[in-house]
Scaffold this motif. Structure first.
Motif, PDB file in Angstrom:
ATOM      1  N   GLU A 238       0.826  -1.205   0.000  1.00 61.54           N
ATOM      2  CA  GLU A 238       0.000   0.000   0.000  1.00 61.54           C
ATOM      3  C   GLU A 238       0.863   1.260   0.000  1.00 61.54           C
ATOM      4  OE1 GLU A 238      -2.099  -3.458   1.074  1.00 61.54           O
ATOM      5  OE2 GLU A 238      -0.355  -2.581   2.107  1.00 61.54           O
ATOM      6  N   ALA A 239       1.926   1.255   0.805  1.00 57.42           N
ATOM      7  CA  ALA A 239       2.825   2.409   0.842  1.00 57.42           C
ATOM      8  C   ALA A 239       3.546   2.570  -0.489  1.00 57.42           C
ATOM      9  CB  ALA A 239       3.828   2.253   1.977  1.00 57.42           C
ATOM     10  N   TYR A 240       3.895   1.441  -1.114  1.00 55.17           N
ATOM     11  CA  TYR A 240       4.569   1.496  -2.415  1.00 55.17           C
ATOM     12  C   TYR A 240       3.653   2.124  -3.464  1.00 55.17           C
ATOM     13  CZ  TYR A 240       6.379  -0.102  -6.903  1.00 55.17           C
ATOM     14  OH  TYR A 240       6.815  -0.140  -8.203  1.00 55.17           O
ATOM     15  N   ARG A 241       2.396   1.716  -3.483  1.00 51.75           N
ATOM     16  CA  ARG A 241       1.467   2.285  -4.463  1.00 51.75           C
ATOM     17  C   ARG A 241       1.308   3.785  -4.235  1.00 51.75           C
ATOM     18  NH1 ARG A 241      -3.513   4.034  -5.440  1.00 51.75           N
ATOM     19  NH2 ARG A 241      -4.507   3.446  -7.422  1.00 51.75           N
ATOM     20  N   ALA A 242       1.189   4.195  -2.981  1.00 50.89           N
ATOM     21  CA  ALA A 242       1.027   5.618  -2.684  1.00 50.89           C
ATOM     22  C   ALA A 242       2.248   6.419  -3.117  1.00 50.89           C
ATOM     23  CB  ALA A 242       0.773   5.810  -1.190  1.00 50.89           C
ATOM     24  N   ALA A 243       3.427   5.803  -3.030  1.00 47.29           N
ATOM     25  CA  ALA A 243       4.660   6.517  -3.370  1.00 47.29           C
ATOM     26  C   ALA A 243       4.885   6.617  -4.871  1.00 47.29           C
ATOM     27  CB  ALA A 243       5.860   5.825  -2.716  1.00 47.29           C
TER      28      ALA A 243
ATOM     29  N   ASP B  34      -1.245  11.094  -7.363  1.00 47.49           N
ATOM     30  CA  ASP B  34      -2.562  11.336  -6.790  1.00 47.49           C
ATOM     31  C   ASP B  34      -3.124  12.613  -7.397  1.00 47.49           C
ATOM     32  OD1 ASP B  34      -4.833  11.530  -5.318  1.00 47.49           O
ATOM     33  OD2 ASP B  34      -3.852  11.993  -3.413  1.00 47.49           O
TER      34      ASP B  34
END
Length: 363
Positions: A172-177, A181
């Motif tokens: 999840e953190a990887y996708r956000a990074a 957005d």
């Protein structure tokens, strides 16, 4: 008197050397014949045997360790903006082969010989300087390319900074990074490919013959089909933000909202051709068609001027003196003489600096 080299141990030694040379010659001729008649297997389907894997990996590690000793000091690899810039590039380029935290690798990558490693699993085994060397120089006889630029190697540290985060990241953190957005900004405008536009020759590394087997030109298909998908703004926003300020990367990516359309278009073409050096921007700009470059330039030039907040480092008062008056003792002219005003000295091709991100200017 007979020569001692024709008798005794000297004569035996000569015969031994001649025999050894004949064996080497026979092996060389046999190897050449095997290659010429297609007897050497080059299939990438079966994996390398353990000996080949060990030899290749040990050679790779030893070479990288030696080169890493010559690398200068790294910047602050904990800088959030630097990490964010590296994350965007990793997501658009590196992840295609090396995967992400908790995410499998592409079947295409796993079919390579040798296979690219899953970086979240192995990156801790390399120092920051070693990672820098691998990214800068690539690895011969593998699919690992050298940095797609012949200069501006400082930007490589952004990717190194992000790689340092991989082992502890969740999916999840990887996708956000790595994913831009753009929520709340509306759908990014479509910018159709429509036509290729003028073909630009690409200046990259030493061109190797036979030159007719390759096409050093832009626009290209791109590593990701940024141009062919008709939505380049969605990719640009990953680093520059929907408002163009570079906020997602803490100002490490330049503020496009303060630049005029001609400047943006000229820079994109220069990045595509390789005359303006950046491995990050080369992979993006080279995939854009001529009309898309013009459309992107117009889009960002039409955005309202916005600037990022000043960083909590440096001496703004001393900077103001340098910008307005320069430093006579050091023969340093005032920065504002060329870069001042809202537009900069556009007739000289000098960019405006007021409103540009401090992190980008410093780097």
């Amino acid at each position: 008197m007979r020569s001692p080299f024709t008798t005794g141990p000297f004569k035996s030694g000569s015969r031994l050397l001649i025999g050894f040379g004949a064996v080497l010659l026979a092996l060389g001729l046999g190897g050449a014949a095997a290659m010429h008649f297609g007897l050497v297997p080059v299939s990438a389907r079966p994996p390398h045997n353990a000996l080949t894997t060990a030899v290749l990996h040990d050679t790779f590690r030893a070479s990288v360790e030696r080169s890493a000793r010559e690398v200068g000091p790294a910047p602050d690899l904990a800088d959030p903006g630097l990490i964010a810039l590296g994350a965007r590039h990793y997501g658009q380029v590196c992840s295609s082969c090396h995967g992400g935290p908790g995410l499998g690798q592409s079947p295409v990558a796993l079919s390579m010989r040798p296979r690219p490693q899953s970086l979240p699993a192995v990156v801790d085994g390399f120092s920051a300087s070693e990672l820098y060397v691998i990214l800068r120089d690539g690895v011969r006889f593998t699919a690992m390319p050298s940095w797609p630029s012949d200069g501006n190697f400082n930007e490589i540290w952004a990717v190194v900074a992000f790689l340092r985060q991989l082992p502890e990241m969740t999916p999840e953190a990887y996708r956000a990074a790595t994913v831009a957005d753009v929520a709340g900004t509306g759908a990014p405008p479509a910018m159709a490919w429509t036509r290729r536009g003028p073909q630009m020759p690409v200046k990259l590394h030493d061109e190797a013959g036979p030159i007719e087997d390759y096409l050093y030109a832009a626009p290209s298909t791109g590593w990701r089909p940024i141009g062919l998908q008709d939505v380049p703004v969605a990719y640009c926003a990953a680093c520059h933000g929907a408002d163009g300020t570079g906020a997602p990367t803490g100002g490490q990516a330049p503020n496009l909202a303060i630049l005029d359309a001609d400047t943006i278009a000229a820079r994109l073409r220069a990045y595509a051709e390789g005359t303006r050096e950046s491995g990050i921007m080369a992979t993006v700009a080279s995939s854009l068609s001529g009309p898309q470059i013009e459309a992107l330039a117009a889009y960002y030039a039409d955005l309202p001027d916005r600037t990022l907040g000043a960083p909590d480092r440096g001496d703004p008062e001393r900077g103001a003196v340098l910008a307005r008056r320069g430093d006579f003792a050091r023969a340093l002219p005032a920065c504002g003489a060329c870069h001042g005003g809202n537009a900069g000295a556009s007739g000289l091709g000098v960019p405006r600096l007021a409103g540009q991100g401090a992190a980008f200017l410093e780097r």
